[in-house]
Design an enzyme around this catalytic site. Structure first.
Site, short mmCIF file in Angstrom:
data_model
loop_
_atom_site.label_atom_id
_atom_site.label_comp_id
_atom_site.label_asym_id
_atom_site.label_seq_id
_atom_site.Cartn_x
_atom_site.Cartn_y
_atom_site.Cartn_z
N GLU A 51 9.56 30.38 -3.61
CA GLU A 51 8.93 29.05 -3.61
C GLU A 51 8.08 28.98 -4.79
O GLU A 51 7.00 29.66 -4.78
CB GLU A 51 8.40 28.55 -2.15
CG GLU A 51 7.94 27.01 -2.55
CD GLU A 51 6.93 26.50 -1.59
OE1 GLU A 51 6.56 25.42 -1.63
OE2 GLU A 51 6.64 27.26 -0.66
N ASP A 76 2.28 30.96 -6.99
CA ASP A 76 1.45 30.08 -7.52
C ASP A 76 0.32 30.74 -8.20
O ASP A 76 0.02 31.84 -8.06
CB ASP A 76 0.97 29.12 -6.44
CG ASP A 76 0.46 27.98 -6.96
OD1 ASP A 76 -0.43 27.60 -7.61
OD2 ASP A 76 0.82 27.03 -6.15
N ASP A 125 4.47 18.78 -9.90
CA ASP A 125 4.04 17.76 -10.74
C ASP A 125 5.28 17.36 -11.75
O ASP A 125 5.76 17.98 -12.53
CB ASP A 125 2.82 18.48 -11.77
CG ASP A 125 2.01 17.37 -12.58
OD1 ASP A 125 2.67 16.18 -12.57
OD2 ASP A 125 0.80 17.35 -12.64
N LYS A 129 4.76 12.39 -18.65
CA LYS A 129 4.65 12.15 -20.14
C LYS A 129 5.48 12.85 -21.19
O LYS A 129 5.62 14.15 -20.56
CB LYS A 129 3.25 12.37 -20.69
CG LYS A 129 2.24 11.27 -20.16
CD LYS A 129 0.86 11.58 -20.74
CE LYS A 129 -0.11 10.59 -20.11
NZ LYS A 129 -1.67 10.76 -20.56
N ASP A 161 8.93 13.93 -4.09
CA ASP A 161 8.87 12.45 -4.02
C ASP A 161 8.90 11.60 -5.05
O ASP A 161 8.67 10.30 -4.83
CB ASP A 161 7.22 12.19 -3.14
CG ASP A 161 6.17 12.66 -4.11
OD1 ASP A 161 6.27 13.91 -4.69
OD2 ASP A 161 5.34 11.90 -4.52
#
Length: 223
Positions: A51, A76, A125, A129, A161
């Site tokens: 993940e 992470d 994220d 941009k 989402d």
């Protein structure tokens, strides 16, 4: 989170047997003993699932509980976040869970060719941009890295989402000719989504649902 709290979590991570924290210079130099041999860490040869951007590790833990026949690694750079997941895994005696502290752009230096069975990207994220395109976890450069470490036919899952991220990824996959196995723009309103998608909800995902945000999902192959 205060600096004392972070320091405490960093210190605890160093004692956790399910946390791996290689130094960047070691990775770049190729001095990673576990590359190509992650089965040694788990003590078995079960399929390996990553993940990417695991945050607190909620999804990694959820997947590990659903699939004891597989090994899971949450990846992470923010160790103070996944501290909670690592600690919970130890308390629950989840032997098929580990956490790897590293930058995701180095992922192909930490796993060997065809070593990984599946990759999950959950609520990344979207980097909307244009100048941030290179940081989107489903851009072509990242997909190329994933393709190198995935076994032939290995799966990639994107749950988000962000309608922007969902549409961007679908368009890119179509343009590159990759196989899209399943795509859904609202997994909780449409039937057919896998249990691993609807059966696990993170803290923030629950908030998104309370706000009425649709949760999207894509399952695809790049190798």
């Amino acid at each position: 989170m205060g600096s004392k709290n972070k320091l405490k979590r960093f210190t605890e991570n160093e004692t956790f047997k399910n946390v791996i924290q290689p130094k960047r210079e070691e990775i770049l130099a190729g001095n990673i003993d576990l590359k190509g041999n992650w089965k040694r860490h788990f003590g078995n040869n079960k399929p390996l699932v990553l993940e990417l951007g695991c945050g607190k590790g909620e999804y990694t833990l959820g997947l590990a509980k659903q699939h004891p026949e597989k090994n899971f690694i949450g990846v992470d750079i923010k160790g103070a976040r996944f501290w909670r997941g690592a600690k919970t895994a130890l308390e629950a005696n989840l032997e098929n869970v580990a956490f790897l502290r590293t930058q995701i752009e180095l992922i192909d230096l930490l796993f060997d060719e065809s070593e990984v069975s599946e990759i999950w990207i959950t609520f990344p994220d979207p980097q909307k941009k244009y100048k941030r395109t290179k940081h989107r976890l489903t851009n072509k450069a990242f997909l190329d890295k994933y393709a190198r470490i995935l076994r032939p036919g290995g799966l990639v899952h994107l749950k988000t989402d962000s309608g922007f991220m969902h549409g961007y990824t679908l368009g890119l996959l179509h343009g590159l000719g990759y196989e899209i196995i399943y795509a859904n723009h609202d997994v909780y309103k449409n039937e057919g989504s896998p249990p691993s998608v609807t059966g696990i909800k993170t803290f923030y995902e629950i908030q998104y649902l309370e706000e009425g945000k649709p949760i999207t999902y894509i399952q695809f192959r790049i190798s």
